[in-house]
Design a protein around this motif. Structure first.
Motif, PDB file in Angstrom:
ATOM      1  N   LEU A 173       0.560  -1.159  -0.022  1.00 44.82           N
ATOM      2  CA  LEU A 173       0.201  -0.070  -0.004  1.00 44.82           C
ATOM      3  C   LEU A 173       0.911   1.340  -0.126  1.00 44.82           C
ATOM      4  O   LEU A 173       1.803   1.348   1.011  1.00 44.82           O
ATOM      5  N   LEU A 174       0.660   2.118  -0.729  1.00 48.37           N
ATOM      6  CA  LEU A 174       1.714   3.457  -0.991  1.00 48.37           C
ATOM      7  C   LEU A 174       0.727   4.447  -1.995  1.00 48.37           C
ATOM      8  O   LEU A 174      -0.240   4.247  -2.449  1.00 48.37           O
ATOM      9  N   ASP A 175       1.315   5.542  -1.814  1.00 47.87           N
ATOM     10  CA  ASP A 175       0.899   6.551  -2.765  1.00 47.87           C
ATOM     11  C   ASP A 175       1.887   6.586  -4.075  1.00 47.87           C
ATOM     12  O   ASP A 175       2.967   6.736  -3.995  1.00 47.87           O
ATOM     13  N   ASN A 176       1.134   6.425  -5.362  1.00 46.64           N
ATOM     14  CA  ASN A 176       1.807   6.476  -6.352  1.00 46.64           C
ATOM     15  C   ASN A 176       2.491   7.659  -6.829  1.00 46.64           C
ATOM     16  O   ASN A 176       3.568   7.434  -7.411  1.00 46.64           O
ATOM     17  N   LEU A 177       2.246   8.738  -6.155  1.00 44.66           N
ATOM     18  CA  LEU A 177       3.093   9.932  -6.331  1.00 44.66           C
ATOM     19  C   LEU A 177       3.854  10.335  -5.029  1.00 44.66           C
ATOM     20  O   LEU A 177       4.915  11.296  -5.138  1.00 44.66           O
ATOM     21  N   GLY A 178       3.899   9.248  -4.122  1.00 39.50           N
ATOM     22  CA  GLY A 178       4.732   9.468  -2.976  1.00 39.50           C
ATOM     23  C   GLY A 178       5.988   8.773  -3.149  1.00 39.50           C
ATOM     24  O   GLY A 178       6.792   9.116  -3.835  1.00 39.50           O
ATOM     25  N   LYS A 179       5.853   7.382  -1.976  1.00 35.55           N
ATOM     26  CA  LYS A 179       6.872   6.769  -2.280  1.00 35.55           C
ATOM     27  C   LYS A 179       7.130   6.034  -3.934  1.00 35.55           C
ATOM     28  O   LYS A 179       8.100   5.843  -4.334  1.00 35.55           O
ATOM     29  N   GLY A 180       5.988   6.324  -4.567  1.00 32.97           N
ATOM     30  CA  GLY A 180       6.234   5.594  -6.146  1.00 32.97           C
ATOM     31  C   GLY A 180       6.474   6.670  -6.941  1.00 32.97           C
ATOM     32  O   GLY A 180       6.645   6.278  -8.082  1.00 32.97           O
ATOM     33  N   ALA A 181       7.026   8.045  -6.395  1.00 35.03           N
ATOM     34  CA  ALA A 181       7.521   8.801  -7.645  1.00 35.03           C
ATOM     35  C   ALA A 181       7.957   9.943  -6.767  1.00 35.03           C
ATOM     36  O   ALA A 181       9.282  10.021  -6.587  1.00 35.03           O
ATOM     37  N   SER A 182       7.400  11.075  -6.517  1.00 35.92           N
ATOM     38  CA  SER A 182       8.191  12.258  -6.034  1.00 35.92           C
ATOM     39  C   SER A 182       8.779  12.189  -4.691  1.00 35.92           C
ATOM     40  O   SER A 182       9.728  12.502  -4.385  1.00 35.92           O
ATOM     41  N   GLY A 183       7.791  11.336  -3.902  1.00 36.84           N
ATOM     42  CA  GLY A 183       8.447  11.108  -2.437  1.00 36.84           C
ATOM     43  C   GLY A 183      10.067  10.423  -2.568  1.00 36.84           C
ATOM     44  O   GLY A 183      10.654  10.695  -1.901  1.00 36.84           O
ATOM     45  N   ALA A 184       9.622   9.337  -3.492  1.00 35.39           N
ATOM     46  CA  ALA A 184      11.145   8.710  -3.611  1.00 35.39           C
ATOM     47  C   ALA A 184      12.243   9.591  -4.263  1.00 35.39           C
ATOM     48  O   ALA A 184      13.612   9.381  -3.751  1.00 35.39           O
ATOM     49  N   ALA A 185      11.937  10.512  -5.175  1.00 32.46           N
ATOM     50  CA  ALA A 185      12.939  11.447  -5.835  1.00 32.46           C
ATOM     51  C   ALA A 185      13.503  12.272  -4.606  1.00 32.46           C
ATOM     52  O   ALA A 185      14.903  12.415  -4.657  1.00 32.46           O
ATOM     53  N   VAL A 186      12.679  12.595  -3.790  1.00 32.11           N
ATOM     54  CA  VAL A 186      13.107  13.681  -2.785  1.00 32.11           C
ATOM     55  C   VAL A 186      13.931  12.856  -1.691  1.00 32.11           C
ATOM     56  O   VAL A 186      15.042  13.315  -1.236  1.00 32.11           O
ATOM     57  N   GLN A 187      13.593  11.537  -1.481  1.00 32.42           N
ATOM     58  CA  GLN A 187      14.311  10.619  -0.554  1.00 32.42           C
ATOM     59  C   GLN A 187      15.559  10.392  -1.065  1.00 32.42           C
ATOM     60  O   GLN A 187      16.920  10.536  -0.535  1.00 32.42           O
ATOM     61  N   ASN A 188      15.724  10.151  -2.218  1.00 34.61           N
ATOM     62  CA  ASN A 188      17.132   9.835  -3.163  1.00 34.61           C
ATOM     63  C   ASN A 188      17.968  11.125  -3.002  1.00 34.61           C
ATOM     64  O   ASN A 188      19.055  11.269  -2.870  1.00 34.61           O
ATOM     65  N   MET A 189      17.350  12.324  -3.326  1.00 34.99           N
ATOM     66  CA  MET A 189      18.204  13.477  -3.153  1.00 34.99           C
ATOM     67  C   MET A 189      18.495  13.926  -1.859  1.00 34.99           C
ATOM     68  O   MET A 189      19.824  14.121  -1.938  1.00 34.99           O
ATOM     69  N   ASP A 190      18.018  13.565  -0.735  1.00 37.12           N
ATOM     70  CA  ASP A 190      18.623  13.808   0.456  1.00 37.12           C
ATOM     71  C   ASP A 190      19.790  12.925   0.938  1.00 37.12           C
ATOM     72  O   ASP A 190      20.638  13.340   1.483  1.00 37.12           O
ATOM     73  N   LEU A 191      19.669  11.749   0.415  1.00 35.27           N
ATOM     74  CA  LEU A 191      20.666  10.813   0.495  1.00 35.27           C
ATOM     75  C   LEU A 191      21.993  11.194  -0.320  1.00 35.27           C
ATOM     76  O   LEU A 191      22.993  11.047   0.283  1.00 35.27           O
ATOM     77  N   MET A 192      21.603  11.710  -1.515  1.00 37.18           N
ATOM     78  CA  MET A 192      22.879  12.057  -2.209  1.00 37.18           C
ATOM     79  C   MET A 192      23.305  13.238  -1.835  1.00 37.18           C
ATOM     80  O   MET A 192      24.738  13.418  -1.815  1.00 37.18           O
ATOM     81  N   LEU A 193      22.518  14.250  -1.219  1.00 35.89           N
ATOM     82  CA  LEU A 193      23.220  15.308  -0.279  1.00 35.89           C
ATOM     83  C   LEU A 193      24.086  14.924   0.902  1.00 35.89           C
ATOM     84  O   LEU A 193      24.787  15.683   1.355  1.00 35.89           O
ATOM     85  N   GLN A 194      24.098  13.851   1.202  1.00 34.75           N
ATOM     86  CA  GLN A 194      25.057  13.269   2.303  1.00 34.75           C
ATOM     87  C   GLN A 194      26.244  13.031   2.108  1.00 34.75           C
ATOM     88  O   GLN A 194      27.156  13.039   2.973  1.00 34.75           O
ATOM     89  N   ARG A 195      26.488  13.133   0.891  1.00 32.34           N
ATOM     90  CA  ARG A 195      27.958  12.952   0.337  1.00 32.34           C
ATOM     91  C   ARG A 195      29.060  14.090   0.596  1.00 32.34           C
ATOM     92  O   ARG A 195      28.418  15.287   0.458  1.00 32.34           O
TER      93      ARG A 195
END
Length: 306
Positions: A284-306
């Motif tokens: 169960l998820l939001d197709n635009l949350g963890k399924g798209a935009s939310g995942a992109a922001v999560q990935n951005m935050d991880l990349m900013l940790q470098r």
């Protein structure tokens, strides 16, 4: 100076949601092209080259063009939300919970491919079972899913919401992908570690955001408790992807696909027949949350940790 983020395609459905998530943040500088200038190629190229991270919310071919355009740029890092690079060499798959070291791989990556919404749910259910040896290599996997209509972009949103349009969609729910081909199959197979494409039956419901992904299983000799334990162990300590306790799932009479709309979370359920012979795994998820935009922001935050 704070990291500079450019959303290429910020006026589309996914881009708008990413922008809404980032607009109030003070730890980044959000680069933006006014809508009146969004077809200005020189300005767009300047923004791409100036960004520390560019998030591509574009069709596949346009995303490939951006990668070619930045071939001589060794500073701009990319998150691609299209399907163009999800199984491409040199791209890290942006599902941080895929395996133990995936978040670290995203942090270190130059190029990250954001997962598709349907594969996010399917892979979340399948990969732990494959890694634990619970799903036989030759098992004929099927995946059934329903998504909110926002996943179809602006055209489908208009077709669903404007009954006066000549191409308006009046059905409360419809099945598609009837030729059993879909652009998400390669990533389901690759990251689900499947030896062949699953039978995938996607559908769209008359609700804007939300998603259910189901993987029904007959696993002789493998109990529902064993499957649940494998999922729970895989996602132990995670806060975005969680596994519902079996007693909570057993008490449910129905699941509303919109339950997590507006969030970036995903909840996994294990349902079993009374004799335990048949299972239905549900994400169960939001197709635009963890399924798209939310995942992109999560990935951005991880990349900013470098």
């Amino acid at each position: 100076m704070s990291p500079r983020i450019f959303i290429d395609g910020e006026h589309g459905t996914t881009g708008l949601q990413i922008r809404a998530r980032l607009s109030e943040r003070r730890d980044i500088t959000l680069l933006s092209i006014p809508e009146a200038e969004r077809r200005n190629p020189a300005l767009r190229e300047d923004m791409l080259n100036a960004a520390d991270i560019a998030i591509l919310c574009l069709p596949d071919d346009a995303s490939r063009e951006v990668v070619a355009l930045l071939a001589g740029n060794d500073t701009t890092r990319l998150i691609d939300t299209s399907t163009a690079h999800r199984t491409a060499p040199g791209w890290v798959y942006g599902f941080a919970e895929l395996e133990r070291d995936q978040a670290a791989a995203i942090t270190a990556a130059r190029h990250v491919a954001n997962p598709g919404c349907y594969p996010t749910g399917a892979i979340a259910l399948l990969r732990p079972l494959r890694d634990a040896g619970l799903l036989p290599g030759d098992y004929p996997v099927s995946v059934n899913a329903v998504s909110g209509y926002s996943g179809g972009g602006k055209q489908m949103i208009a077709q669903m919401e404007d009954a006066s349009r000549p191409d308006a969609i009046s059905a409360p729910h419809f099945l598609y992908g009837l030729d059993l081909t879909h652009k998400h199959l390669p990533e389901m197979r690759t990251y689900g570690r499947l030896p062949r494409d699953p039978i995938f039956a996607p559908s769209v419901g008359r609700f804007p955001q939300g998603m259910l992904v189901q993987v029904p299983l007959h696993l002789d000799g493998v109990s529902a408790e064993t499957v649940h334990a494998a999922l729970a162990e895989h996602y132990d300590g995670q806060d975005i992807v969680t596994v519902a306790p079996m007693h909570e799932s057993a008490a449910l009479k129905r699941i509303d696909p919109t339950e997590l709309a507006g969030t970036d979370r995903m909840v996994l359920h294990v349902f079993a027949s009374p004799d335990g012979a048949r299972l239905n795994l549900v994400a169960l998820l939001d197709n635009l949350g963890k399924g798209a935009s939310g995942a992109a922001v999560q990935n951005m935050d991880l990349m900013l940790q470098r």
